[in-house]
Every structure is written in structure tokens, then in C-alpha cells.
Design a protein around this motif. Sequence first.
Motif, PDB file in Angstrom:
ATOM      1  N   ALA A 135       0.836  -1.202   0.000  1.00  0.00           N
ATOM      2  CA  ALA A 135       0.000   0.000   0.000  1.00  0.00           C
ATOM      3  C   ALA A 135       0.872   1.254   0.000  1.00  0.00           C
ATOM      4  CB  ALA A 135      -0.941  -0.016   1.195  1.00  0.00           C
ATOM      5  N   ALA A 136       1.991   1.209   0.764  1.00  0.00           N
ATOM      6  CA  ALA A 136       2.901   2.364   0.788  1.00  0.00           C
ATOM      7  C   ALA A 136       3.549   2.569  -0.585  1.00  0.00           C
ATOM      8  CB  ALA A 136       3.972   2.164   1.853  1.00  0.00           C
ATOM      9  N   LYS A 137       3.962   1.454  -1.218  1.00  0.00           N
ATOM     10  CA  LYS A 137       4.534   1.566  -2.563  1.00  0.00           C
ATOM     11  C   LYS A 137       3.504   2.110  -3.548  1.00  0.00           C
ATOM     12  CE  LYS A 137       7.773  -2.278  -1.938  1.00  0.00           C
ATOM     13  NZ  LYS A 137       8.148  -3.642  -2.406  1.00  0.00           N
ATOM     14  N   ALA A 138       2.277   1.662  -3.388  1.00  0.00           N
ATOM     15  CA  ALA A 138       1.214   2.161  -4.262  1.00  0.00           C
ATOM     16  C   ALA A 138       1.035   3.660  -4.085  1.00  0.00           C
ATOM     17  CB  ALA A 138      -0.097   1.420  -3.969  1.00  0.00           C
ATOM     18  N   GLN A 139       1.133   4.131  -2.849  1.00  0.00           N
ATOM     19  CA  GLN A 139       0.992   5.564  -2.617  1.00  0.00           C
ATOM     20  C   GLN A 139       2.140   6.324  -3.280  1.00  0.00           C
ATOM     21  OE1 GLN A 139      -1.866   6.333  -0.739  1.00  0.00           O
ATOM     22  NE2 GLN A 139      -1.523   8.346  -1.703  1.00  0.00           N
ATOM     23  N   GLU A 140       3.354   5.752  -3.253  1.00  0.00           N
ATOM     24  CA  GLU A 140       4.494   6.389  -3.907  1.00  0.00           C
ATOM     25  C   GLU A 140       4.281   6.453  -5.434  1.00  0.00           C
ATOM     26  OE1 GLU A 140       7.888   4.204  -2.800  1.00  0.00           O
ATOM     27  OE2 GLU A 140       7.873   4.833  -0.679  1.00  0.00           O
ATOM     28  N   LEU A 141       3.785   5.346  -6.009  1.00  0.00           N
ATOM     29  CA  LEU A 141       3.521   5.354  -7.448  1.00  0.00           C
ATOM     30  C   LEU A 141       2.469   6.394  -7.810  1.00  0.00           C
ATOM     31  CD1 LEU A 141       3.497   1.544  -8.352  1.00  0.00           C
ATOM     32  CD2 LEU A 141       5.223   3.237  -8.943  1.00  0.00           C
ATOM     33  N   ILE A 142       1.455   6.533  -6.951  1.00  0.00           N
ATOM     34  CA  ILE A 142       0.423   7.541  -7.209  1.00  0.00           C
ATOM     35  C   ILE A 142       1.032   8.934  -7.179  1.00  0.00           C
ATOM     36  CG2 ILE A 142      -1.668   8.574  -6.254  1.00  0.00           C
ATOM     37  CD1 ILE A 142      -2.468   5.771  -5.297  1.00  0.00           C
ATOM     38  N   ALA A 143       1.912   9.192  -6.200  1.00  0.00           N
ATOM     39  CA  ALA A 143       2.552  10.504  -6.115  1.00  0.00           C
ATOM     40  C   ALA A 143       3.432  10.762  -7.338  1.00  0.00           C
ATOM     41  CB  ALA A 143       3.372  10.589  -4.829  1.00  0.00           C
ATOM     42  N   GLU A 144       4.205   9.739  -7.770  1.00  0.00           N
ATOM     43  CA  GLU A 144       5.062   9.909  -8.949  1.00  0.00           C
ATOM     44  C   GLU A 144       4.226  10.168 -10.191  1.00  0.00           C
ATOM     45  OE1 GLU A 144       8.535   7.497 -11.428  1.00  0.00           O
ATOM     46  OE2 GLU A 144       7.563   6.586  -9.675  1.00  0.00           O
ATOM     47  N   THR A 145       3.129   9.447 -10.336  1.00  0.00           N
ATOM     48  CA  THR A 145       2.255   9.634 -11.495  1.00  0.00           C
ATOM     49  C   THR A 145       1.659  11.035 -11.509  1.00  0.00           C
ATOM     50  OG1 THR A 145       1.715   7.283 -11.412  1.00  0.00           O
ATOM     51  CG2 THR A 145       0.290   8.682 -12.743  1.00  0.00           C
ATOM     52  N   ALA A 146       1.222  11.506 -10.333  1.00  0.00           N
ATOM     53  CA  ALA A 146       0.654  12.854 -10.257  1.00  0.00           C
ATOM     54  C   ALA A 146       1.701  13.915 -10.586  1.00  0.00           C
ATOM     55  CB  ALA A 146       0.069  13.076  -8.869  1.00  0.00           C
ATOM     56  N   ALA A 147       2.956  13.688 -10.118  1.00  0.00           N
ATOM     57  CA  ALA A 147       4.012  14.660 -10.412  1.00  0.00           C
ATOM     58  C   ALA A 147       4.304  14.715 -11.916  1.00  0.00           C
ATOM     59  CB  ALA A 147       5.277  14.290  -9.633  1.00  0.00           C
TER      60      ALA A 147
ATOM     61  N   ALA B 198      -4.915  11.547 -15.775  1.00  0.00           N
ATOM     62  CA  ALA B 198      -4.389  12.904 -15.962  1.00  0.00           C
ATOM     63  C   ALA B 198      -3.093  12.884 -16.764  1.00  0.00           C
ATOM     64  CB  ALA B 198      -4.176  13.567 -14.600  1.00  0.00           C
ATOM     65  N   LEU B 199      -2.270  11.821 -16.549  1.00  0.00           N
ATOM     66  CA  LEU B 199      -1.014  11.699 -17.298  1.00  0.00           C
ATOM     67  C   LEU B 199      -1.256  11.230 -18.727  1.00  0.00           C
ATOM     68  CD1 LEU B 199       2.114  11.664 -17.382  1.00  0.00           C
ATOM     69  CD2 LEU B 199       2.011   9.322 -16.497  1.00  0.00           C
ATOM     70  N   SER B 200      -2.219  10.335 -18.892  1.00  0.00           N
ATOM     71  CA  SER B 200      -2.412   9.690 -20.191  1.00  0.00           C
ATOM     72  C   SER B 200      -3.359  10.455 -21.101  1.00  0.00           C
ATOM     73  CB  SER B 200      -2.953   8.263 -19.991  1.00  0.00           C
ATOM     74  OG  SER B 200      -2.068   7.503 -19.207  1.00  0.00           O
ATOM     75  N   LYS B 201      -4.154  11.368 -20.544  1.00  0.00           N
ATOM     76  CA  LYS B 201      -5.129  12.056 -21.392  1.00  0.00           C
ATOM     77  C   LYS B 201      -4.453  12.864 -22.500  1.00  0.00           C
ATOM     78  CE  LYS B 201      -9.307  14.869 -21.137  1.00  0.00           C
ATOM     79  NZ  LYS B 201     -10.237  15.610 -20.240  1.00  0.00           N
ATOM     80  N   PRO B 202      -3.446  13.714 -22.200  1.00  0.00           N
ATOM     81  CA  PRO B 202      -2.748  14.389 -23.314  1.00  0.00           C
ATOM     82  C   PRO B 202      -2.052  13.402 -24.245  1.00  0.00           C
ATOM     83  CG  PRO B 202      -2.262  15.457 -21.207  1.00  0.00           C
ATOM     84  CD  PRO B 202      -2.941  14.175 -20.875  1.00  0.00           C
ATOM     85  N   LEU B 203      -1.517  12.323 -23.643  1.00  0.00           N
ATOM     86  CA  LEU B 203      -0.858  11.311 -24.475  1.00  0.00           C
ATOM     87  C   LEU B 203      -1.860  10.638 -25.410  1.00  0.00           C
ATOM     88  CD1 LEU B 203       1.651   9.604 -25.148  1.00  0.00           C
ATOM     89  CD2 LEU B 203       1.012   8.087 -23.257  1.00  0.00           C
ATOM     90  N   ASP B 204      -3.053  10.345 -24.886  1.00  0.00           N
ATOM     91  CA  ASP B 204      -4.075   9.735 -25.740  1.00  0.00           C
ATOM     92  C   ASP B 204      -4.479  10.681 -26.866  1.00  0.00           C
ATOM     93  OD1 ASP B 204      -4.008   7.523 -24.133  1.00  0.00           O
ATOM     94  OD2 ASP B 204      -5.736   8.118 -22.910  1.00  0.00           O
ATOM     95  N   THR B 205      -4.578  11.977 -26.537  1.00  0.00           N
ATOM     96  CA  THR B 205      -4.912  12.954 -27.580  1.00  0.00           C
ATOM     97  C   THR B 205      -3.831  12.986 -28.664  1.00  0.00           C
ATOM     98  OG1 THR B 205      -6.083  14.289 -25.932  1.00  0.00           O
ATOM     99  CG2 THR B 205      -5.465  15.362 -28.007  1.00  0.00           C
ATOM    100  N   GLN B 206      -2.561  12.995 -28.209  1.00  0.00           N
ATOM    101  CA  GLN B 206      -1.464  13.000 -29.175  1.00  0.00           C
ATOM    102  C   GLN B 206      -1.426  11.705 -29.977  1.00  0.00           C
ATOM    103  OE1 GLN B 206       0.336  15.629 -29.758  1.00  0.00           O
ATOM    104  NE2 GLN B 206       1.537  14.667 -31.379  1.00  0.00           N
ATOM    105  N   ARG B 207      -1.751  10.607 -29.312  1.00  0.00           N
ATOM    106  CA  ARG B 207      -1.776   9.328 -30.030  1.00  0.00           C
ATOM    107  C   ARG B 207      -2.889   9.299 -31.073  1.00  0.00           C
ATOM    108  NH1 ARG B 207      -0.426   4.855 -25.263  1.00  0.00           N
ATOM    109  NH2 ARG B 207       1.841   4.800 -25.645  1.00  0.00           N
ATOM    110  N   GLN B 208      -3.992   9.950 -30.771  1.00  0.00           N
ATOM    111  CA  GLN B 208      -5.041  10.048 -31.783  1.00  0.00           C
ATOM    112  C   GLN B 208      -4.538  10.829 -32.998  1.00  0.00           C
ATOM    113  OE1 GLN B 208      -8.461  11.753 -29.896  1.00  0.00           O
ATOM    114  NE2 GLN B 208      -8.869   9.956 -28.605  1.00  0.00           N
TER     115      GLN B 208
END
Length: 859
Positions: A477-489, A536-546
Motif C-alpha cells: 500500500a505504501a509503494k502504491a501511494q508512492e507510485l500515485i505521487a510519482e504519477t501525479a508529479a 491525468a497523465l495519459s489524457k494528453p498522451l491519448d490525444t497526441q496518439r489520436q
Amino acid sequence: MFEFLFKRSASKTAAPDPVVAEQAAASAQSASRRAEQVARAHAVAGDETAAADFIMSSEFADTRLIAAEHVHALPLLEKVHHAMRNTDRRVAKLMQGRIDLIRHQAAETQRAQASIDTAQRLLNDEKLSPNQVAELDRQWQVIKATPELATAFAAARAALAARLEAQVALQRAVIDAVAAARALAASGQSAGELAQALARLDAEHAQHAQSPERASVPKHLETDFTQAREQAQSALQALQQHQAVFDARQAALAEWQAQDAATLDVDVLKRAWQALPRLPESPLSDSLQQQFAAVLASAPAPVHAVPEAAAAHAEPVPVPRKPRQEHAPVSKEATEQFFKVLDAMEAALQDGLLHVASEHDKTLRDTKHGRLTPAQADRLAHVRAEFKRLADWARWGGNVSREELVKAGEELPAQQLPMAELAKKVGSLRERWKSLDTLSGPAPKSLWERFDAACSVAYAPAAQHFKQLAEERHGNAAKAQELIAETAALAAEESTDWKHVASASQRLRQAWTRLGTIDRKEKKRLDAEFGAALDALSKPLDTQRQIETARREQLIVEVGLLKPSERNTVDMLKALQDKWQELAKALPLERRAEQALWQRFRAACDDIFAKRKETAHAADHERREHLHAREALCAALETAVVPEGDDKSRTAFINHLLRDTRAAWNATGPVPRASEAKIEQRYQAAVAGVQAQADAIAERAGAAQANALRDKLRLVQSLEAALADGAGTDAQAWSERWSALPPLDAQYERSLQQRFAAAQAALGEGSAAYVRQLQANEERLLAEVLRLEIVAGVDSGAEFARDRLKMQVEVLQSSLKSGQKPLTQASQLMQLCAIAAATDARTASRIETLLRRIGGNVK
């Protein structure tokens, strides 16, 4: 016309040179050998072996190329190509092209045969899937097969289609059979109808099992049919058992109803009725129960007799009266409910369901009922006695079972079971202990303490293991919280390095999948938070991929718009492929989407190359057809025969032949590059041969015209000389001499005819005036002769050098004057011949010299 006839000048004789003569002899010998080998090259048509031998022995490249046209067998092609590879590039290239074509056709035939073999193997295969047939169709689409192989493949493909249709029909039939078997259990049919339906299903299933396509039926359909068949069979057995119980009770009732009512015993009837198998509650069971109640009602009431001896000696005993109690009236529905529960308790005891019977007993004790008849009271007492007996046995059996559970719990630590299985075993032992409490009553305290201690000791390793798992879940759970923080950053950075964003997104997603287990109550929350951050990270990427997907789609469209026949198509296609690679390196799409787009792009490119290949083969075939057409034209020129007749008609025939041949030659398209120079050379040689005939005819005609011009000019000069001498007055004789000469060209004939007619008219009285005119024109004639000698480059002689120099200046000045078109030499010669003037021998010789120089060879 006359300019063409007089275009050649007089040839000058020179002394023969030995070297030139030797070279001419060598050239003639070489030409003879070439002609001989050309004939041999044409003669080997139809004999490929002789053609190959001739190619390797011939010394002339043209003859080798002619013979190479007749070689088509692969071994001979390879042999000639190996021999001519470093000797004759044209022959080697022609051989290589034919070898490549034969190998390509062989490869296509081999691929087609392999596809046919695959189709036959699939036909013989027990398990045939539509995917295999679809793959076979995709392979066949890119094969250019012969009509025979195409027919064979079409037959095999039709057989495969028939097998697939049979598989679909068989699977549909099995699915229908499963549905029919499932519907039988709830169909409400009678036992006989249900048995007949099951028999029909079994017969149909036996036919399905014997079908050649039985291997294509999914295994789960067999399992589903078996389960549905068992359910229908269970329903049939239940119906048969129900019918058997119904028949037994109905037979007993019929037997009792047939007996005399006075002979019936109520107790015996009740015991016999209770001994019969019970029917489930239904309208039929209620009907039978009512019939049995009628039989009991018809039987006499039981009488309890006292022995006479005992009655005689017995003293009346006063019976104490119990105080009368007032009972509240009990409804009929409560009494009926009481007996229903009693019936259910009896049924539970018969089935051995002690815990169910216990619940019914509690219900009976809590239920109010009316006064019971002696028979009903005896029945209640009998049922409770039976319940007590079974409960005692259950209690004893429960303690025995508990001892076994305690022993099993004490033996668990020695078994070294996996933690999950150990926890499952301990849980199972405790569940069984609880079930024994329900069935056999509570256990002794000492036995419970032993069992609880054994289970606790056995479960201790599992508890430690599950504690470690809980700690790991907290760490995850702690590692998951770190991944969430990295993804948000990363999402907050708004980077435009899409390749980095894509790799980071994939890395984070894979890291999330490798986290391990997390507590269920936290897992849902963490998944939601990570999903939001990743979105939030993938939405611009998905737009660019389109956008990138649209670009790749555009590249596919551009490839489809390319014309395979254009020369720059390959370069444009290579540029599009390079652009695709650049886009793929800049931002790779999702693997599945990338693969799908790449397959479409590659298929479009392959289609372009395939069409270009087909176009190239078609173009090669067309070039060979053009080559054959041009060879036919060359052969027609080489074998052309000029018909007999006058020179004019023969010249017209040759000109018409050359003009038509040139038009047909220009109408044909390009020929193979290896044969282009050869066929052009052959054509020019054929044209030169025909043109040589025309030139010879023209030369002979020009010479004849020049001789006729000389003869007629001499005749006119002779007539004018005769007039000057006063002789030759016979006009008829001069006319006959003129008519005997061949006619000239129209202009020359008209000019000389006018001059001759004027001289002939002067015969007689007007001769003196005409002679004076001839003498007057002598100066003009000499000037025109000198002028024409200057123009034609003929020497005038030393005596005319001074006049020639003066005349040259005049000629030069007249040529420099603007707006005047200079006359040709032939025109000036015609004007010279038309001048009627006195001509001496020197002047006549100078005029004939001009005739030889300008008019052609004069014989």
C-alpha cells in the motif's frame, strides 16, 4: 523531282591503293562471314541445343543475339548465361531475364501447389478450424497460379467450405439438443412422455457422435449435454418414484376399501399406512389422505376389554376427579397446522434429519392444539419416543466424532501442510464441530478445551504467515501511494516529450500490476487514486496518439493513392516508409493499435510492389510483343521484292513501302532494352537495303535523264549550227530525230522544246534573223556559263581567268543582297540550256562539263 534525280556529282577516278584494297577484301570477307552466321542464326529456330552451341561459337554479337531469341529451356539458359556472362552483356542479360521469369513462375507454381497440399491436409485433418481456412485464403490471394492449379485449389476450397458448413450445422444441432434437454426437466410432462423425449435425444446425440465432424464440437457442449441429460434423467426418476409411491398407496386403499369394514382394525391400518413410502405434499397426496380418512371412519372403534376374572374380583375404586380446567377454544387452522408439523417431524425422523426434527419438536411444544384423540396422542408419544431414541444415539455418535476431530487437530502440526491448506483444514474442523453442536447437542467442556487448544496450536504457523502477508500488504500500500505521487508529479509537468511520457506511463502501469496484494478496503481507494492520476497523465498522451494515429492513417491513404506504373513510385513509397519509421520512433502507439496500423501499411506497400511486379511482367510481355512486331517489319523489309515496271512506279512502290513501314514502326511501343540496339540496327540495315534499291533506280533514272538532256541539247545546238551554216532545211528530219530521243522532265522538256521549236521555225526564210539572234546571245551564254562554273566550282580555263575573277565579285555581291532567294545550280543549269545562242566547240565542252558536274554521270 529533277533536283532529286540530279543530286549526285561526277565521280573522280583515282589510282588504286594496295592497303585500301586489302582492307576492302577483309571487310568483304567479314561481311560474308557475318551474312553466313546470320543465316545460321535464323536457321537454328526450333532447335534450342543447336542455338546454344551456335551462341558459344559465334564471333559476331548480333548473330549471337539472334540465336539467343530461340533459347528457352532453363538448363540451356543457365549454360549460355554462364558462358556469356563476361563476353556478351546483351545475351547474358536476356538469358538472366528469362531465367528469373522461369524461376518466378516455378516459385509461384510451388507456392500454389503448397497451398493445394495444405488444403488437402486440412480436408484430411480431423479438426478443421475456420482460422486455418482463412489463413489459407490469405496465402492464396497473393499467388498467381496457372489455370490448372487454380481449378484444383477451387475444388479443395469448396470441399473445405462444405466441411465448415457441416461443422456449423452439427454445432447448431448439439446446442439445440442441450437446450431441449434442459427444457425437459421443467417441461411438466408425464414419466412416459419424458422417457420418450429422452430416448429421442439419446438417438440424436448418438448420430451427432458418429458424425465425421464430431471433433469440431466444443467440449463444453458435450459437458452441458451430459449435465442436462442427467438433470432430465433425475426428473424422470423422481417422477417414476412418485408414481410408484402413489400406486402403492392407491393399491393399499383399494385393498382396504374392498374388505368388509367390520373386519378392519384402525391401529393396524394406521401402522400399515405409516409404513408406506410418503408422498410429497400435492393435490394427489391430499386426495389419498382423504380416502384413507374415509376408510378409518368406516372401521369400528377399538374396544379395550378387561379380563372377566379380574373384573369379578376387582373392587370398584373411586376415581378422583381432577379439577376441571377451563381451556380457551383452539381454532381448526391451529389444529391442522399442528398435525402438519407432526407429519413433517415424522418425515424428518424417517430421513434421519435429527436437527430438522428437533426444530419441529420445538414448534409442536409451542403450538396450541385441541384435545387429542387417543390415537393422536399415541402417535405423538410414539414420534417423541423415536426422537429421544435417535437423539441419544446422535449424542453418543457426536462425542465419538468430536474425539476424532480432536485427534485430527492434534495431528495437523506433524503434516507440514501449506499455510493456505492448513488454515482451510483448521476452519473445516471448527465448522464440523459447530455442525455437531447442532446435530448432537453441546459437547463436554473438557473435550471442547482439548479441541480448541489443538486447533490453536495447529493454526499458529498459519497465523504467523498471515501476519507477514498483512505486513506485506501494508508495504504494498505504501509503494502504491508512492507510485500515485510519482504519477501525479509527471502529470503536473505537462511534458511534450511524448515518447518519454508513453514509456513512463507504461512503466508506471506495469509497476502497479506488479505491486502485489493490498488490503481489500484500501485496494479500491488506491486503484481509484492511481486511475485518476494515470488518466491525468495519459489524457494528453491519448490525444497526441489520436493525432499520430490520424497521421499513420494518412500515410496508409497516401500509399493507396500511389500509381504502381509511375517511375517515381518506389522513391515515394520509400519516403513514406521512412516517414512511418520517424513517427514510430517519435511516439509509439499502443502495441495492438501499432501492430494493426503497421499490418495495414505493410499490406498497402506489398500491394504496390505486387502490382508493380505484375506491371513489370506485363510490360516485359508487351515489350516482347513489340519486339516480335518490329522483327516482322524488319523481315518484311528484308524480303521485300520490288515489282517489275518502269522506274517511276518502282520508286513509288519503294517510297510507299518505306512510309508505311516507318508508320508501323513508330506505332509500336518500346522493346526490351537488351534487344533495342539490335532491332534498331536491323531496321536501319533493312531500310538502307531498300533505300539502296531506290537510290539505284533513281541513279539510273538520273543518268538516263542526263544523257537525254545532253543528246537533246546537242541536237538543238546542231540545228542552230546548221542554221548558221545555211544547211539543214529538212524540218521533218529534225522533228524525227527529236522524237526519237526520250522525253525529259517537264521543265527541261518545255525549255528545250521551245528552243528547238524556235530554231525549227527559223528554217527557210527567217533563218538570217534567227542567226543574228543566236550571235547576239553568244555573250550572254558565255557569261551564264562562267557564272555557273563559279557556282559549281568548275575550272573555266586560263583564258577566262580575268573574266572569272570579275564575275566572282559580281556573284558574291548578288549573294549578299538581302531579299533575294538564290537560285539552285539545277535551276541555273535549266536557264543556261534554254538560252538560244551560237555555240562553238569550246563552249559546248564547257556546258557538258557542267552537265556532268551538276546533272549526274553522262555516258
